[in-house]
Design an enzyme around this catalytic site. Structure first.
Site, mmCIF file in Angstrom:
data_model
loop_
_atom_site.group_PDB
_atom_site.id
_atom_site.type_symbol
_atom_site.label_atom_id
_atom_site.label_comp_id
_atom_site.label_asym_id
_atom_site.label_seq_id
_atom_site.Cartn_x
_atom_site.Cartn_y
_atom_site.Cartn_z
ATOM 1 N N GLU A 25 -12.351 6.099 -5.852
ATOM 2 C CA GLU A 25 -10.896 6.428 -6.278
ATOM 3 C C GLU A 25 -10.631 7.962 -5.483
ATOM 4 O OE1 GLU A 25 -9.486 8.964 -9.250
ATOM 5 O OE2 GLU A 25 -11.159 8.352 -10.640
ATOM 6 N N LYS A 159 -13.668 11.209 -21.099
ATOM 7 C CA LYS A 159 -13.792 12.462 -21.527
ATOM 8 C C LYS A 159 -13.199 12.639 -22.904
ATOM 9 C CE LYS A 159 -14.203 15.524 -17.515
ATOM 10 N NZ LYS A 159 -13.639 14.751 -16.468
HETATM 11 N N1 PSU Z 1 -10.698 11.704 -16.205
HETATM 12 C C1 PSU Z 1 -11.661 12.295 -15.705
HETATM 13 N N2 PSU Z 1 -11.603 12.406 -14.436
HETATM 14 C C2 PSU Z 1 -10.712 12.030 -13.418
HETATM 15 C C3 PSU Z 1 -9.216 11.433 -14.137
HETATM 16 C C4 PSU Z 1 -9.470 11.397 -15.549
HETATM 17 O O1 PSU Z 1 -12.573 12.605 -16.419
HETATM 18 O O2 PSU Z 1 -10.592 12.392 -12.297
HETATM 19 C C5 PSU Z 1 -8.351 10.957 -13.338
HETATM 20 C C6 PSU Z 1 -8.598 9.484 -12.878
HETATM 21 O O3 PSU Z 1 -8.122 9.505 -11.446
HETATM 22 C C7 PSU Z 1 -7.801 8.617 -13.812
HETATM 23 C C8 PSU Z 1 -6.511 9.801 -13.771
HETATM 24 O O4 PSU Z 1 -7.201 7.449 -13.396
HETATM 25 O O5 PSU Z 1 -7.177 11.029 -13.971
HETATM 26 C C9 PSU Z 1 -5.782 9.461 -15.251
HETATM 27 O O6 PSU Z 1 -4.533 10.370 -15.268
HETATM 28 P P1 PSU Z 1 -3.572 9.868 -16.425
HETATM 29 O O7 PSU Z 1 -4.031 10.410 -17.578
HETATM 30 O O8 PSU Z 1 -2.196 10.765 -15.933
HETATM 31 O O9 PSU Z 1 -3.374 8.563 -16.360
#
Ligand code: PSU
Ligand code: MN
Length: 303
Positions: A25, A159
């Site tokens: 990603e 996390k």
């Molecule tokens: N959590 C992490 N590292 C990340 C992300 C989440 O520990 O880089 C990133 C990933 O790309 C994940 C996105 O798909 O954040 C999720 O964002 P949201 O909560 O807005 O859906």
């Protein structure tokens, strides 16, 4: 599919030849780490995938093109860009129409990987149910994506900026298999365990490949989450990170951060508040996940 889907030749050849490919990603590049650690990590993780015998396919939206497989110059451009967007499922068509660029979240990366015929994807942490979701309704679109897109994702769990028990409950409701790799507990990103039991555990790349193949053979149109604990040597005790997480969450609430800005805000604050600690751990676990995904891709190609 669409003339906006641009698959790098090396990736297209590998997919057509049923050779191992691992998707990666790019929101982690654009919104997850500071420059130049983001660029260096993105390039090094591609090398890790290659060393384990698979072709890496980093995915992003570049000037409106849905790119599956990037060259080093484009990775550097995304990594150093000041205000690049963050793309989840709902943003893809708008970004294509506007001819702009974005890092792809787990959800958007799964969609584009599936379009390109890639079945495996490695990342650090997935999005999930945020703490306080009972009032904010903040649940990452990543979770819904797992319910509808048949791509297996290797991650180190999630996390603890998130509510991990609620994240597992939603994945269960959505019918998404969550499998511990070499563990019966859901790993908590920086640490190897969370105290949360999983129903399923697998211990070898071959076993995982078999489950992925069976899921496809049965026509089950959902993804799979393989939770791979951070390598022991890189693990950080929860107590070391806990205060930084609380501080980042309190600041996000005080600043009224909401919507898609929440996760990038928390990730950035966490890197700042813990200095090198969280970043070093983050980089180590991404490499471990990329290596495991490549090994599974190799096993899948051999079947
Ligand atoms: N959590 C992490 N590292 C990340 C992300 C989440 O520990 O880089 C990133 C990933 O790309 C994940 C996105 O798909 O954040 C999720 O964002 P949201 O909560 O807005 O859906
Ligand atoms: Mn959200």
């Amino acid at each position: 599919m669409t003339d906006r889907l641009v698959i790098k030749a090396e990736v297209a050849d590998a997919v057509a030849g049923h050779r191992p490919v691992v998707a990666l990603e790019s929101t982690i590049i654009t919104h997850g780490m500071p420059y130049p650690a983001n660029r260096d990590t993105a390039l090094a993780v591609e090398a890790t995938v290659r060393a384990a015998g698979a072709v890496p396919a980093t995915i992003a939206v570049v000037d409106g093109a849905l790119c599956v497989g990037l060259d080093a110059a484009t990775i550097d451009r995304l990594a150093s860009a000041k205000a690049v967007a963050k793309a989840s499922r709902r943003d893809l068509a708008l970004l294509v129409a506007a001819k702009t660029s974005a890092g792809t979240t787990v959800a958007a990366t799964m969609i584009l990987a599936a379009m390109a015929g890639i079945r495996l994807f490695a990342t650090g942490g997935i999005g999930g149910v945020h703490r306080g979701a009972e009032t904010t309704f903040d649940i990452s679109a990543d979770l819904a994506e797992f319910a509808r897109t048949p791509v297996a994702v290797v991650s180190a769990g999630a996390k603890s900026i998130l509510d991990l028990p609620k994240t597992l409950e939603v994945l269960e409701s959505l019918g998404v298999p969550v499998i511990g790799y070499g563990t019966a507990e859901f790993p908590a990103f920086f640490s190897r365990d969370s105290g949360l039991a999983l129903d399923w555990r697998l211990d070898t790349p071959g076993e995982v490949a078999r489950v992925i193949q069976t899921q496809h053979a049965l026509g089950l149109q959902q993804g799979l989450l393989l939770a791979n604990p951070i390598p022991a040597a890189a693990a950080v005790p929860h107590a070391t990170i806990a205060a930084a997480i609380e501080q980042a969450l309190a600041q996000a609430a005080a600043d009224g951060v909401h919507g898609k800005a929440v996760t990038p805000f928390l990730l950035q604050r966490l890197v700042e508040l813990t200095g090198g600690t969280s970043l070093t751990a983050n980089i180590a676990l991404i490499h471990a996940n990329a290596k495991l995904a490549a090994e599974i891709a190799v096993a899948l190609a051999a079947r």
